[in-house]
Write a protein that holds these residues in place. Structure first.
Motif, mmCIF file in Angstrom:
data_model
loop_
_atom_site.group_PDB
_atom_site.id
_atom_site.type_symbol
_atom_site.label_atom_id
_atom_site.label_comp_id
_atom_site.label_asym_id
_atom_site.label_seq_id
_atom_site.Cartn_x
_atom_site.Cartn_y
_atom_site.Cartn_z
ATOM 1 N N LYS A 85 0.838 -1.207 0.000
ATOM 2 C CA LYS A 85 0.000 0.000 0.000
ATOM 3 C C LYS A 85 0.865 1.245 0.000
ATOM 4 C CE LYS A 85 -0.848 1.930 3.818
ATOM 5 N NZ LYS A 85 -1.262 2.255 5.189
ATOM 6 N N ASN A 104 -10.671 6.347 4.858
ATOM 7 C CA ASN A 104 -9.820 6.452 6.049
ATOM 8 C C ASN A 104 -8.372 6.145 5.674
ATOM 9 O OD1 ASN A 104 -9.002 6.835 8.646
ATOM 10 N ND2 ASN A 104 -9.924 4.976 9.474
ATOM 11 N N GLY A 164 -4.902 7.270 5.475
ATOM 12 C CA GLY A 164 -3.978 8.295 5.976
ATOM 13 C C GLY A 164 -2.969 8.707 4.918
ATOM 14 N N THR A 165 -2.359 7.715 4.250
ATOM 15 C CA THR A 165 -1.363 8.071 3.229
ATOM 16 C C THR A 165 -2.018 8.938 2.156
ATOM 17 O OG1 THR A 165 -1.776 5.977 2.080
ATOM 18 C CG2 THR A 165 0.151 6.055 3.529
ATOM 19 N N ARG A 193 -8.332 12.080 12.792
ATOM 20 C CA ARG A 193 -6.901 11.778 12.630
ATOM 21 C C ARG A 193 -6.137 13.083 12.326
ATOM 22 N NH1 ARG A 193 -5.897 6.614 8.939
ATOM 23 N NH2 ARG A 193 -3.868 6.795 9.963
ATOM 24 N N GLN A 243 3.983 10.470 8.067
ATOM 25 C CA GLN A 243 3.383 10.728 6.752
ATOM 26 C C GLN A 243 3.422 12.218 6.385
ATOM 27 O OE1 GLN A 243 -0.537 8.935 6.762
ATOM 28 N NE2 GLN A 243 0.276 6.889 7.161
ATOM 29 N N ASP A 266 2.829 -1.032 12.396
ATOM 30 C CA ASP A 266 1.703 -1.704 11.724
ATOM 31 C C ASP A 266 1.719 -3.209 11.985
ATOM 32 O OD1 ASP A 266 0.867 0.706 10.743
ATOM 33 O OD2 ASP A 266 1.193 0.248 8.628
ATOM 34 N N LYS A 271 -4.331 5.889 14.483
ATOM 35 C CA LYS A 271 -4.498 5.197 13.193
ATOM 36 C C LYS A 271 -5.984 4.897 12.940
ATOM 37 C CE LYS A 271 0.185 4.300 13.191
ATOM 38 N NZ LYS A 271 1.137 4.475 12.150
ATOM 39 N N GLU A 272 -6.294 3.808 12.237
ATOM 40 C CA GLU A 272 -7.670 3.517 11.860
ATOM 41 C C GLU A 272 -8.591 3.529 13.084
ATOM 42 O OE1 GLU A 272 -5.056 2.587 10.485
ATOM 43 O OE2 GLU A 272 -5.315 1.851 8.443
ATOM 44 N N ARG A 322 -5.400 1.859 18.329
ATOM 45 C CA ARG A 322 -5.027 0.435 18.231
ATOM 46 C C ARG A 322 -4.529 -0.138 19.553
ATOM 47 N NH1 ARG A 322 -2.218 0.342 12.167
ATOM 48 N NH2 ARG A 322 -4.192 -0.033 11.086
ATOM 49 N N HIS A 365 -8.680 -2.814 9.407
ATOM 50 C CA HIS A 365 -8.224 -4.024 8.702
ATOM 51 C C HIS A 365 -7.220 -4.826 9.524
ATOM 52 C CE1 HIS A 365 -4.704 -1.492 6.883
ATOM 53 N NE2 HIS A 365 -5.261 -0.820 7.862
ATOM 54 N N ARG A 366 -6.343 -4.126 10.245
ATOM 55 C CA ARG A 366 -5.302 -4.866 10.987
ATOM 56 C C ARG A 366 -5.850 -5.541 12.246
ATOM 57 N NH1 ARG A 366 -1.515 -4.090 7.635
ATOM 58 N NH2 ARG A 366 -1.162 -2.052 6.744
ATOM 59 N N LYS A 386 -9.531 -2.454 3.059
ATOM 60 C CA LYS A 386 -8.708 -1.222 3.064
ATOM 61 C C LYS A 386 -7.360 -1.486 2.396
ATOM 62 C CE LYS A 386 -7.358 2.590 6.106
ATOM 63 N NZ LYS A 386 -5.920 2.769 6.040
HETATM 64 C C1 LIG Z 1 -2.073 3.094 9.567
HETATM 65 C C2 LIG Z 1 -2.414 2.561 8.408
HETATM 66 O O1 LIG Z 1 -2.836 3.238 7.324
HETATM 67 P P1 LIG Z 1 -3.000 4.795 6.978
HETATM 68 O O2 LIG Z 1 -2.295 5.613 8.032
HETATM 69 O O3 LIG Z 1 -2.382 4.943 5.636
HETATM 70 O O4 LIG Z 1 -4.476 5.042 6.967
HETATM 71 C C3 LIG Z 1 -2.305 1.104 8.186
HETATM 72 O O5 LIG Z 1 -2.452 0.663 7.027
HETATM 73 O O6 LIG Z 1 -2.069 0.349 9.147
#
Ligand SMILES: C=C(OP(=O)(O)O)C(=O)O
Ligand SMILES: O=C(O)C1=C[C@@H](OP(=O)(O)O)[C@@H](O)[C@H](O)C1
Length: 447
Positions: free
Chosen positions: A24, A95, A97-98, A125, A176, A317, A344-345, A348, A388-389, A414
């Motif tokens: 990704k 959602n 982030g990148t 975020r 990022q 991650d 993050k999503e 976590r 997703h994680r 995702k």
């Molecule tokens: C944190 C993640 O993604 P992002 O910050 O790109 O949404 C991820 O894929 O675990």
């Protein structure tokens, strides 16, 4: 749509070879850089999932032509030489982030207005540090709700706007922001200097950014400690670029070998991969697994597991994966220095501790980490928080214990739409990847 997925424990050790889908992080960087390049780039090994689809759709809205073939895992991107054809656009980033962070800087090269927004969690975020740095470089960017410093973001630069200069950028919440500024910087009107203020989390992703910029013909000067960066105006040159399989996704399959005492080879990743997350294999080695690195694969053989005390700041991650593997160790595991996982999503750290406890595993939460005590997982419906994680990592509990049911398994779309099918097939040994089939080879192959 399936609302939940009951994981079937394996009959014995999991053995096989798998090539996860494309990275990704590399896909979204390659798309941004190729969009900024002079000429047409060909990308192979591209990930097609929600996080990259929102990026593709956004580039389209910004007027950048991209032809893609999701079955073949390819994209042809017609670069715009650092200009943005569309003079206004509304971008929806779910959602990812990148995507929202990288595109915010890209939009600063245009002649606005552009609005970038996402789902409810995206609106929690942080992005304020990136917005401030872009404004200090001469852009005109605002969070619509200035009290939160979170999306939606509005970028609206005047036509006589000039970008350049020296700015500070905070790196303690997310790397990022820095990656985003770095990729945009060569297209500024004057040289850019980026000074990292305080701690920088997730450092391997910044190294990845610089290496990818270099692959497209742009150089960045910086000291080894990544504390500052100098980028003179330069042009990216279009490339044929092959994207590595996703190393974070690989962690679940290597984790499957670890928890079942099996042997799994991940094809397409090696010690010198661009992705820091390949070092998850080294974390498993510290827990007692045997790890073999080859020129383009890594193999983990599961052995009796011991608990570890480990700093996962650079590879956070994969911290959720390690947390679930840790349930099967002979002593507690402490994961440290991962406070950024709370942004993050979902939060976590809180989510992992809550769901481990739901499955009867003792776990403790700290401000910037967690501790997991070994135990026998009990039947439980695992909440995944649209992360997703959470879904992918908690599936590992179900390989060893009965009654682990993952709620909303579709959230893996995702970054890994076929995750549960691939896991099942790896465990059953039922799917053999046909390497002559380009689609299968680029998206996934399991044997
Ligand atoms: C944190 C993640 O993604 P992002 O910050 O790109 O949404 C991820 O894929 O675990
Ligand atoms: O730059 C990237 O591609 C990423 C950086 C990391 O985020 P943070 O820098 O916010 O930790 C990581 O968690 C994310 O999945 C991808």
């Amino acid at each position: 749509m399936i609302e939940s997925r009951l994981i079937t424990p394996t009959n014995g050790p999991v053995s096989g070879t798998i090539r996860p889908p494309g990275s990704k992080s590399i896909t979204n960087r390659a798309l941004i850089i190729a969009a900024m390049a002079n000429g047409t780039s060909s990308l192979t090994g591209v990930l097609f999932s929600k996080d990259t689809e929102v990026m593709l759709e956004s580039l389209h809205r910004l007027g950048i032509a991209v032809q893609h073939d999701s079955a073949a895992g390819t994209c042809r991107v017609e670069g715009c030489g650092g200009t943005i054809p569309a003079e206004k656009a509304e971008l929806w980033l779910e959602n990812s982030g990148t995507s929202i962070r990288f595109l915010t800087s890209l939009c600063a090269l245009g002649r606005g207005p552009y609005e970038l927004d996402g789902v409810e969690r995206m609106r929690e975020r942080p992005i304020g540090d990136l917005v401030s740095a872009l404004n200090a470089l001469g852009a005109n960017v605002q969070c619509r709700d200035q009290s939160t410093q979170c999306p939606p973001v509005i970028v609206d630069s005047a036509s006589d706007n000039r970008l350049g200069g020296a700015v500070d950028i905070a790196g303690n919440l997310s790397s990022q922001f820095l990656s985003s500024l770095l990729m945009m910087a060569p297209a500024a009107d004057a040289p850019v200097t980026l000074n990292v203020e305080g701690e920088l989390v997730s450092k391997p992703y910044v190294t990845m950014t610089i290496q990818m910029m270099k692959a497209f013909g742009v150089t960045v000067s910086h000291p080894d400690d990544l504390s500052s960066f100098q980028i003179p105006p330069q042009k990216y040159v279009a490339q044929q670029y092959d994207i590595e399989p996703d190393a974070s996704a690989a962690s679940y399959f290597l984790g499957a070998a670890a928890v079942t005492g099996g042997r799994v080879t991940v094809d397409g990743l090696s010690k010198n991969a661009l992705q820091g997350d390949v070092e998850f294999a080294t974390a498993l080695e510290r827990m007692g697994c045997e790890v073999t690195w080859n020129a383009s694969s890594v193999t983990v053989t599961g052995k009796p597991l011991c608990g570890v005390d480990i700093d996962m700041n650079a590879i956070s991650d994969t911290a959720q994966t390690l947390a679930t593997v840790a349930c099967f160790a002979d002593s507690p595991t402490t994961i440290r220095n991962v406070g950024h996982m709370r942004h993050k999503e979902t939060d976590r750290i809180a989510a992992v501790v809550t769901e481990l406890r739901r499955a009867g595993i003792q776990a403790e939460e700290f401000d910037d980490g967690l501790k997991i005590f070994p135990g026998v997982p009990q039947p439980a419906e695992i909440h995944t928080y649209d992360d997703h994680r959470m879904a992918m990592s908690f599936s590992l509990l179900g390989l060893r214990a009965k009654g682990i049911c993952i709620l909303d398994p579709g959230c893996t779309s995702k970054t890994y739409p076929n995750y549960f099918d691939d896991l099942q097939q790896l465990c059953d040994g039922t799917l053999s990847g046909d390497s002559s089939d380009q689609a299968a080879a680029s998206q996934r192959s399991v044997s």
